[in-house]
Write an enzyme that holds these catalytic residues in place. Structure first.
Site, mmCIF file in Angstrom:
data_model
loop_
_atom_site.group_PDB
_atom_site.id
_atom_site.type_symbol
_atom_site.label_atom_id
_atom_site.label_comp_id
_atom_site.label_asym_id
_atom_site.label_seq_id
_atom_site.Cartn_x
_atom_site.Cartn_y
_atom_site.Cartn_z
ATOM 1 N N GLU A 50 6.952 -10.127 -0.236
ATOM 2 C CA GLU A 50 6.346 -11.405 -0.600
ATOM 3 C C GLU A 50 4.849 -11.285 -0.877
ATOM 4 O OE1 GLU A 50 8.474 -10.969 1.874
ATOM 5 O OE2 GLU A 50 10.056 -12.486 1.741
ATOM 6 N N PHE A 112 15.910 -20.234 14.014
ATOM 7 C CA PHE A 112 15.893 -18.928 13.351
ATOM 8 C C PHE A 112 14.978 -18.979 12.120
ATOM 9 C CE2 PHE A 112 17.796 -15.973 10.176
ATOM 10 C CZ PHE A 112 17.386 -14.799 10.796
ATOM 11 N N GLN A 113 14.097 -18.034 12.029
ATOM 12 C CA GLN A 113 13.132 -17.921 10.924
ATOM 13 C C GLN A 113 12.253 -19.151 10.767
ATOM 14 O OE1 GLN A 113 15.276 -16.380 7.460
ATOM 15 N NE2 GLN A 113 14.730 -14.324 8.164
ATOM 16 N N LYS A 162 14.944 -27.121 4.394
ATOM 17 C CA LYS A 162 16.173 -26.812 3.660
ATOM 18 C C LYS A 162 16.969 -28.063 3.287
ATOM 19 C CE LYS A 162 20.028 -23.573 3.606
ATOM 20 N NZ LYS A 162 20.704 -22.464 4.292
ATOM 21 N N MET A 479 -14.097 4.617 0.639
ATOM 22 C CA MET A 479 -15.193 3.695 0.924
ATOM 23 C C MET A 479 -15.532 3.716 2.412
ATOM 24 S SD MET A 479 -17.436 1.899 -0.330
ATOM 25 C CE MET A 479 -17.250 1.069 -1.901
HETATM 26 C C1 TPP Z 1 -5.712 -4.512 3.692
HETATM 27 C C2 TPP Z 1 -6.980 -3.803 3.909
HETATM 28 N N1 TPP Z 1 -7.135 -2.994 4.986
HETATM 29 C C3 TPP Z 1 -8.290 -2.331 5.201
HETATM 30 C C4 TPP Z 1 -9.335 -2.469 4.332
HETATM 31 C C5 TPP Z 1 -10.640 -1.729 4.590
HETATM 32 N N2 TPP Z 1 -10.918 -0.772 3.501
HETATM 33 C C6 TPP Z 1 -11.769 -1.067 2.500
HETATM 34 S S1 TPP Z 1 -11.869 0.160 1.379
HETATM 35 C C7 TPP Z 1 -10.798 1.115 2.240
HETATM 36 C C8 TPP Z 1 -10.411 2.487 1.740
HETATM 37 C C9 TPP Z 1 -9.608 2.419 0.505
HETATM 38 O O1 TPP Z 1 -9.104 3.715 0.232
HETATM 39 P P1 TPP Z 1 -8.549 4.070 -1.181
HETATM 40 O O2 TPP Z 1 -7.597 3.038 -1.628
HETATM 41 O O3 TPP Z 1 -8.049 5.463 -1.156
HETATM 42 O O4 TPP Z 1 -9.823 3.911 -2.125
HETATM 43 P P2 TPP Z 1 -11.138 4.825 -2.222
HETATM 44 O O5 TPP Z 1 -12.212 4.118 -1.472
HETATM 45 O O6 TPP Z 1 -10.830 6.159 -1.671
HETATM 46 O O7 TPP Z 1 -11.424 4.849 -3.692
HETATM 47 C C10 TPP Z 1 -10.383 0.480 3.410
HETATM 48 C C11 TPP Z 1 -9.473 1.060 4.389
HETATM 49 C C12 TPP Z 1 -9.148 -3.347 3.240
HETATM 50 N N3 TPP Z 1 -10.112 -3.589 2.359
HETATM 51 N N4 TPP Z 1 -7.964 -3.967 3.037
#
Ligand code: TPP
Ligand code: MG
Lengths: 583, 164
Positions: A50, A112-113, A162, A479
């Site tokens: 979803e 449920f749900q 529902k 990042m």
């Molecule tokens: C759902 C979610 N969880 C954690 C984060 C924190 N976060 C921001 S950037 C990042 C790393 C992303 O890694 P990747 O997709 O490999 O991209 P890169 O920075 O290596 O280009 C994380 C964990 C987020 N933005 N969203």
């Protein structure tokens, strides 16, 4: 026409002009799915999670300007949708999310749900409704679309028990053309006196700056903005959410601003004397610390949401109104053969900006044998002629895409700016491709983010949405690693992506094409091949320099004129200083 | 600074939680909140007493206004308005001396004794928050069994009114 609740939902959506419905079935929406089965005007896209439905609908909405529509079941269906709803909320995207609910008589019994969807989503919707009466169903749906798409747009949840959708209970249905809501009437027209004052202040500026955001795109005001900016001849910067409203390749555009914006934009923000903010909300990734934000500027702020004005940064001239209306009114005032602008001051200001630009703050270093992620985005730009729809996930790759793919049109750059939701990119790309089947759609992602909604590769095959996945694979949660490098003495805590899947095989397993690129020499051909395969989803797994960082950067607590430059740029700056040039 | 904000709100089940949720989500203070339906059963009237810097108060007003269920809102603080709160106090009242002392105090404050047992009085008092505080302070702490306060309600003075 006598219709059941389920039939009313479907008929209403058709009457409302909805073409695509992103959803996933379950017990509480079985009646609705049965009604869906008996028609084929409304295309239902069966996602694999979803969250994917909400992001796909969101991508569709961002690309088209029309509301995205989702249908999910109660309980886990609703909670799975929450991330996507919050993503849309933070970026003011119009979504209508229909959630099934347990039958009215069972509400509150921990059935449920059962989950209190209205309660769970309250903090991340513009508004939500629980339909308690079949006779109010059509009107409530109309209200949901009205609220989602008007004023400052946003997601609206309609929770439908529902029993309301039972097939045997039929009532007369007429499409409600209009709804009146006494408690909701967004103000569109800006105050004429404020508009006049703002124009006067703008014309008196010596170091003016135009700062625009997603609100310009939302309000379909790109043309008005272009006219406005060109009439004035002032520099413009755009936020991550605003890219494309003004052409990214136009010389008056001096780059994105904020944490990873250009040096020149941030310096110009710091030194300007009049700032006009248009459909932008002074987010903390833009302002840095507010105490040192635009210290010399008088601020004009145009926004449709009064609560955005003077929230974090005080506005000297607030204008509440729709950006399109306000800019049109301003353009009328500026419609003179000769504007009383201090030309020499403006020229001096542009010269200063040009000296900052010569810093070339996005410059990056090529290392032999290693693919720089920036180069991959530049290649993407070349191969698509700058004309693709680009979605992204969240991380370094997102910033590289924003920095190195200049967008000349609005609605081409689609990313989760406010919530920063990893997993957004692929389902969003799917939504865009459904809206624009003849356009190139690419998702710039990372090996971390793509795995958060990778299951939607299966949906791409089923509904034939051939998108290109540009995976900037640095084997790191890049990042986060960058922050750990800068601020935690390289203690790389849990950012190493070990045991990565073979993305090429994975793409193939899903019935798509996978291409791995490891050598910079192969980048161009691989990119060409990916886009040449018009009717295939292609997963381009690009092995990039693991240690590349996003520059320049405003670290937290710093001001716009205290950007950190890359080692390369620091050297450029030192050389310029040595030559006696201003930097 | 302390502000008293009066709202007309759709009489919908979710409205109250939207408003209280706004205050908790954004970290605003609520000193008191009162709500009941008006003469028009589709509308509720709410009075919120809050406090904060000017910027926070401005945000509170704007954010409340932004809620779809809020029909109309006015911050009374700057204007001319009447504010009242109602209170019930149950006090120990044992022996002639104590009973007459409580009764004397109640007369001074124009409070009404609305329930009596051999050992307790229940007193009703309406007034400004300060007056209610003063009344409680005048009672011996050890004698107070229970205090129920309604929170403030406000209405504009003169011909002005917060109506549709
Ligand atoms: C759902 C979610 N969880 C954690 C984060 C924190 N976060 C921001 S950037 C990042 C790393 C992303 O890694 P990747 O997709 O490999 O991209 P890169 O920075 O290596 O280009 C994380 C964990 C987020 N933005 N969203
Ligand atoms: Mg990565």
């Amino acid at each position: 026409m006598e219709l059941s609740g389920s039939e009313i939902i479907i008929q209403f959506l058709k009457d409302e002009g909805v073409k695509h419905l992103f959803g996933y079935p379950g017990g509480a929406v079985l009646h609705i799915y049965d009604a869906l089965h008996q028609q084929d005007d409304l295309q239902h896209i069966l996602v694999r999670h979803e969250q994917g439905a909400t992001h796909a609908a969101d991508g569709y909405a961002r690309a088209t300007g029309k509301p995205g529509v989702c249908l999910v079941t109660s309980g886990p269906g609703a909670t799975n949708a929450v991330t996507g709803i919050a993503t849309a909320y933070m970026d003011s995207i119009p979504l209508v999310v229909i959630t099934g609910q347990v039958p009215s008589h069972a509400i509150g019994s921990d059935a449920f749900q059962e989950v209190d969807a209205v309660g769970v989503t309250r903090a991340c919707v513009k508004h939500n409704f629980l339909v308690k009466d079949l006779n109010k169903l059509a009107e409530t749906l109309k209200k949901a679309f009205f609220v989602a798409t008007s004023g400052r747009p946003g997601p609206v949840v309609v929770d439908i028990p529902k029993d309301i959708t039972a097939p045997h209970i039929k009532i007369p249905y007429v499409y409600p053309e209009k709804v009146e809501m006494r408690s909701y009437n967004p103000n569109l027209k800006g105050h004429p006196r404020q508009i006049k004052r703002a124009v006067d202040l703008l014309l008196s500026a010596k170091r003016p700056m135009i700062y625009t955001g997603g609100g310009v795109i939302m309000s379909e005001a790109a043309n008005e903005l272009r006219e406005f900016v060109r009439k004035l001849g002032y520099p413009i910067t755009q936020t991550l959410m605003g890219l494309g409203a003004f052409p990214g390749t136009d010389p008056q555009f001096i780059g994105m601003l904020g944490m990873h914006g250009t040096y020149e934009s941030n310096m110009a923000m710091h030194e300007c004397d009049v700032l006009i903010a248009i459909g932008a909300r002074f987010d903390d990734r833009i302002t840095g610390v507010t105490s040192t934000f635009c210290p010399y500027a008088q601020v004009i702020h145009i926004d449709i949401d009064p609560a955005s004005i003077s929230k974090t940064v005080n506005a000297d001239i607030p204008i509440v109104g729709d950006v399109k209306d306000v800019l049109s009114a301003m353009n009328v005032l500026l419609d003179k053969p000769e504007l009383p602008i201090d030309k020499s001051a403006l020229e001096a200001w542009w010269n200063k900006i040009k000296s900052w630009q010569s810093q070339n703050s996005y410059a990056y270093e090529n290392k032999p044998g290693l693919i720089q992620p920036q180069a991959a985005v530049e290649e993407l730009y070349k191969v698509t002629g700058g004309d693709a729809y680009i979605t992204s996930d969240v991380g370094q790759h997102q910033m590289y895409a924003a920095q190195f793919y200049p967008f000349d049109e609005p609605r081409r750059w689609i990313n989760s700016g406010g919530l920063g939701t990893m997993g957004f990119g692929l389902p969003a790309a799917m939504g865009v491709k459904l809206a624009f089947p003849d356009k190139d759609v690419a998702c710039v992602t990372g090996e971390g983010s793509i795995q958060m909604c990778i299951q939607e590769l299966s949906t791409c095959l089923q509904y034939d949405t051939p998108v290109k996945i540009i995976n900037l694979n640095n084997r790191y949660l890049g990042m986060v690693r960058q922050w750990q490098e800068f601020f935690y003495e390289k203690r790389y805590s849990h950012v190493y992506m070990d045991s990565l899947p073979d993305f090429v095989k994975l793409a193939e397993a899903y019935g798509h094409v996978g291409i791995r690129v490891e050598d910079p020499k192969d980048l161009h051909d691989a990119m060409k091949e990916a886009f040449a395969l018009k009717d295939r989803t292609v997963f381009l797994d690009i092995m990039t320099d693991r240690e590349a960082n996003v520059y320049p950067m405003i670290s937290s607590g710093k001001a716009h004129n205290e950007m950190d430059l890359s080692p390369l740029q620091q050297k450029i700056q030192a050389d310029m200083k040595a030559r006696g040039e201003t930097v | 600074m302390r502000h008293i904000i009066s709202l007309l709100v759709e009489n919908e089940s979710g409205a109250l939680s939207r408003i209280s949720g706004l205050f908790s989500a954004r970290g605003y203070n609520i000193e008191s909140l009162t709500v009941a339906t008006t003469e028009d059963p589709t509308l509720s009237r709410m009075t919120i007493v809050t406090s904060g810097s000017d910027r926070i108060i401005e945000q509170i007003n704007k954010q409340l206004n932004k809620l779809v269920d809020v029909v109309k809102l006015q911050d009374f603080t700057e204007g001319n308005f009447i504010e009242r709160e109602m209170m019930f106090v149950k006090v120990k009242a044992q022996g002639e001396a104590q009973r007459s002392e409580v009764k004397r105090l109640s007369d001074i404050f124009r409070a009404r004794i609305i329930d009596v047992t051999d050992t307790t009085f229940c007193i009703e008092l309406t007034g400004s928050g300060d007056k209610l505080d003063a009344y409680i302070n005048s009672l011996h702490e050890t004698n107070v069994i229970e205090v129920v306060r309604s929170g403030s309600m406000g209405i504009l003075r003169g011909e002005k009114a917060l109506t549709l």
